[in-house]
Design a protein around this motif. Structure first.
Motif, PDB file in Angstrom:
ATOM      1  N   TRP A 128     -16.600   2.507 -49.126  1.00 30.92           N
ATOM      2  CA  TRP A 128     -15.893   3.770 -48.923  1.00 30.92           C
ATOM      3  C   TRP A 128     -16.842   4.773 -48.271  1.00 30.92           C
ATOM      4  O   TRP A 128     -17.375   5.657 -48.920  1.00 30.92           O
ATOM      5  N   PRO A 129     -17.089   4.614 -46.943  1.00 28.13           N
ATOM      6  CA  PRO A 129     -18.015   5.538 -46.287  1.00 28.13           C
ATOM      7  C   PRO A 129     -17.516   6.977 -46.422  1.00 28.13           C
ATOM      8  O   PRO A 129     -16.329   7.241 -46.252  1.00 28.13           O
ATOM      9  N   HIS A 130     -18.436   7.856 -46.790  1.00 33.63           N
ATOM     10  CA  HIS A 130     -18.005   9.232 -47.042  1.00 33.63           C
ATOM     11  C   HIS A 130     -18.906  10.287 -46.416  1.00 33.63           C
ATOM     12  O   HIS A 130     -18.640  11.461 -46.506  1.00 33.63           O
ATOM     13  N   GLY A 131     -19.953   9.906 -45.797  1.00 39.80           N
ATOM     14  CA  GLY A 131     -20.842  10.856 -45.151  1.00 39.80           C
ATOM     15  C   GLY A 131     -21.938  10.082 -44.441  1.00 39.80           C
ATOM     16  O   GLY A 131     -22.181   8.919 -44.756  1.00 39.80           O
ATOM     17  N   MET A 132     -22.568  10.735 -43.480  1.00 39.31           N
ATOM     18  CA  MET A 132     -23.634  10.043 -42.755  1.00 39.31           C
ATOM     19  C   MET A 132     -24.574  11.056 -42.129  1.00 39.31           C
ATOM     20  O   MET A 132     -24.240  12.242 -41.995  1.00 39.31           O
ATOM     21  N   ASP A 133     -25.734  10.555 -41.746  1.00 37.10           N
ATOM     22  CA  ASP A 133     -26.715  11.365 -41.037  1.00 37.10           C
ATOM     23  C   ASP A 133     -27.470  10.432 -40.098  1.00 37.10           C
ATOM     24  O   ASP A 133     -27.638   9.247 -40.387  1.00 37.10           O
ATOM     25  N   VAL A 134     -27.886  10.973 -38.974  1.00 33.52           N
ATOM     26  CA  VAL A 134     -28.759  10.255 -38.057  1.00 33.52           C
ATOM     27  C   VAL A 134     -30.049  11.056 -38.029  1.00 33.52           C
ATOM     28  O   VAL A 134     -30.048  12.224 -37.637  1.00 33.52           O
ATOM     29  N   ASP A 135     -31.138  10.428 -38.497  1.00 33.79           N
ATOM     30  CA  ASP A 135     -32.397  11.168 -38.579  1.00 33.79           C
ATOM     31  C   ASP A 135     -33.110  11.195 -37.226  1.00 33.79           C
ATOM     32  O   ASP A 135     -32.631  10.630 -36.232  1.00 33.79           O
ATOM     33  N   ARG A 136     -34.274  11.837 -37.185  1.00 39.76           N
ATOM     34  CA  ARG A 136     -35.019  12.018 -35.926  1.00 39.76           C
ATOM     35  C   ARG A 136     -35.528  10.721 -35.329  1.00 39.76           C
ATOM     36  O   ARG A 136     -35.857  10.661 -34.147  1.00 39.76           O
ATOM     37  N   GLN A 137     -35.604   9.684 -36.142  1.00 43.98           N
ATOM     38  CA  GLN A 137     -36.027   8.383 -35.640  1.00 43.98           C
ATOM     39  C   GLN A 137     -34.837   7.538 -35.194  1.00 43.98           C
ATOM     40  O   GLN A 137     -35.009   6.415 -34.733  1.00 43.98           O
ATOM     41  N   GLY A 138     -33.614   8.042 -35.362  1.00 45.52           N
ATOM     42  CA  GLY A 138     -32.424   7.307 -34.965  1.00 45.52           C
ATOM     43  C   GLY A 138     -31.834   6.427 -36.058  1.00 45.52           C
ATOM     44  O   GLY A 138     -30.881   5.694 -35.808  1.00 45.52           O
ATOM     45  N   ASN A 139     -32.402   6.494 -37.267  1.00 46.00           N
ATOM     46  CA  ASN A 139     -31.842   5.744 -38.387  1.00 46.00           C
ATOM     47  C   ASN A 139     -30.515   6.362 -38.806  1.00 46.00           C
ATOM     48  O   ASN A 139     -30.393   7.588 -38.883  1.00 46.00           O
TER      49      ASN A 139
END
Length: 161
Positions: A128-139
């Protein structure tokens, strides 16, 4: 069980005592203790400041943008983030429904500027994906906000994670 029986006995005694004494009045409803105001609040000095919203909305809603693989339909999209390159968009789709239990499709998709999926992941891993982030390294960091319900586990034993 004794607590429930004891509680019922006390209630029954109170009703008998009240009715027997001729005081069959309803007690006033209990009020919750006063707490902080509901909703967002700020410092007291901001209480009298009216918000200003006189600027035009800089965003545009574009319906039916992005094509998923195999003719799959979008489900509940619960996470969107711009990729580190500033051009691609990551989206978290709940597998064409509102949950990924029993699904073998990737809920996390990376779309190019034309809306074509160029990368995806998460099949069988994210319920149940509910949020995400892409960090400065692209992760790409994804929040899986719940585990499978007993009914989902009965139907899809592999959804246990």
């Amino acid at each position: 069980m004794k607590t429930l029986q004891h509680g019922v006995s006390i209630l029954a005694l109170m009703v008998v005592a009240t009715v027997g004494s001729g005081l069959a009045q309803q007690p006033p409803p209990a009020q919750a203790p006063a707490g902080p105001p509901r909703g967002s609040s700020g410092p007291p000095e901001h209480a009298k400041v009216a918000p200003i919203n006189n600027l035009p909305n800089p965003y545009e809603t574009v319906r039916n943008w992005g094509t998923l693989p195999d003719g799959r339909k979008w489900g509940s999209v619960s996470a969107v983030h711009v990729d580190i390159d500033g051009k691609h968009i990551w989206a978290g789709d709940r597998c064409g429904a509102n949950v990924c239990a029993g699904s073998n499709v990737d809920p996390m998709v990376k779309l190019d500027p034309n809306g074509k999926v160029v990368q995806s992941f998460g099949a069988g891993q994210i319920l149940w994906p509910h949020g995400m982030d892409v960090d400065r390294q692209g992760n790409v960091w994804v929040v899986d906000a719940r585990s499978a319900t007993p009914a989902e586990l009965a139907k899809f034993p592999d959804a246990k994670g």
